[in-house]
Design a protein around this motif. Structure first.
Motif, short mmCIF file in Angstrom:
data_model
loop_
_atom_site.label_atom_id
_atom_site.label_comp_id
_atom_site.label_asym_id
_atom_site.label_seq_id
_atom_site.Cartn_x
_atom_site.Cartn_y
_atom_site.Cartn_z
N TYR A 170 59.38 3.73 75.41
CA TYR A 170 58.92 3.05 76.63
C TYR A 170 59.46 3.77 77.87
N ILE A 171 60.73 4.13 77.82
CA ILE A 171 61.34 4.83 78.96
C ILE A 171 60.66 6.18 79.18
N GLN A 172 60.43 6.92 78.08
CA GLN A 172 59.75 8.21 78.19
C GLN A 172 58.33 8.04 78.72
N PHE A 191 66.62 17.80 74.06
CA PHE A 191 65.79 16.66 73.68
C PHE A 191 64.64 17.09 72.76
N VAL A 192 63.93 18.14 73.15
CA VAL A 192 62.81 18.62 72.33
C VAL A 192 63.32 19.09 70.96
N SER A 223 66.20 1.62 69.29
CA SER A 223 66.55 2.62 70.30
C SER A 223 65.40 3.60 70.52
N TRP A 224 64.70 3.95 69.45
CA TRP A 224 63.57 4.88 69.53
C TRP A 224 62.40 4.24 70.28
N ALA A 283 67.05 9.33 75.18
CA ALA A 283 66.29 10.03 74.14
C ALA A 283 67.21 10.82 73.21
N ILE A 284 68.19 11.51 73.76
CA ILE A 284 69.11 12.30 72.94
C ILE A 284 69.94 11.38 72.05
N LEU A 285 70.45 10.29 72.60
CA LEU A 285 71.25 9.36 71.79
C LEU A 285 70.42 8.70 70.68
N SER A 286 69.18 8.33 70.99
CA SER A 286 68.35 7.71 69.96
C SER A 286 67.94 8.72 68.88
#
Length: 191
Positions: free
Chosen positions: A133-135, A102-103, A127-128, A159-162
């Motif tokens: 919001y999720i993060q 992710f990072v 998506s971002w 996060a990875i998909l976005s």
């Protein structure tokens, strides 16, 4: 040229706040003040949500506002990552591979934009935004309650998909734009 009236809007002031709060929150990290760090990080995350909502509600969305919001977002998430490293590393070690993926993808999004367009991205994909919001919810959860594995994997997968969507869009578009919505809309415009 940007007029003073366009510069000092409520959404822009909230973004400026996040930028100017960066050194203070960084100080809280390096001085080991986890509770103050968490409080001010949460304030940053809430003002991130508010600036976008207010900009849309007051019709104050501008390219300049999108750019400073992106810079403030980058700084806020850098603080969150540092806070995790300094305060919650033990809880993240079992999940290091997914978190580092992710990072790495987040850094790739920034670097690709800097290399290709000469500036940080300001696409503001749906998506971002939802991922943010999720993060944000996850960061609040971990510092207020503790690590939650299902919430973590939901957050990290999104996060990875976005980030992958963000990278694909940057590879497709000829110039950086603000508020691009998502890959579907980019491809629809190309037709």
């Amino acid at each position: 040229m940007l007029h003073r009236k366009e510069l000092f809007t409520i959404p822009n002031l909230l973004s400026f706040y996040r930028m100017f709060a960066f050194p203070l929150i960084l100080y809280f990290i390096f001085s080991g003040k986890e509770q103050l760090f968490a409080i001010f990080l949460i304030i940053n995350l809430v003002t991130d949500v508010l600036d976008g909502m207010i900009a849309r509600w007051l019709r104050q969305e501008t390219d300049f506002g999108a750019r400073i919001d992106s810079i403030a977002d980058f700084l806020t998430y850098a603080l969150a990552f540092l806070g995790i490293y300094f305060f919650k590393l033990d809880e993240f070690l079992p999940h290091a591979t997914s978190f580092l993926t992710f990072v790495g993808l987040t850094i790739a999004v920034m670097l690709l934009s800097l290399i290709k367009f000469g500036r940080l991205p300001s696409l503001h994909l749906y998506s971002w935004k939802i991922g943010g919001y999720i993060q944000g919810f996850f960061f609040i959860w971990i510092f207020a309650i503790g690590f939650n594995t299902p919430l973590y994997y939901f957050m990290i997968t999104w996060a990875i998909l976005s980030a992958i969507e963000h990278i694909v869009i940057q590879l497709i578009i000829p110039e950086m734009r603000s508020n691009a919505k998502g890959l579907y809309w980019i491809l629809k415009q190309k037709q």
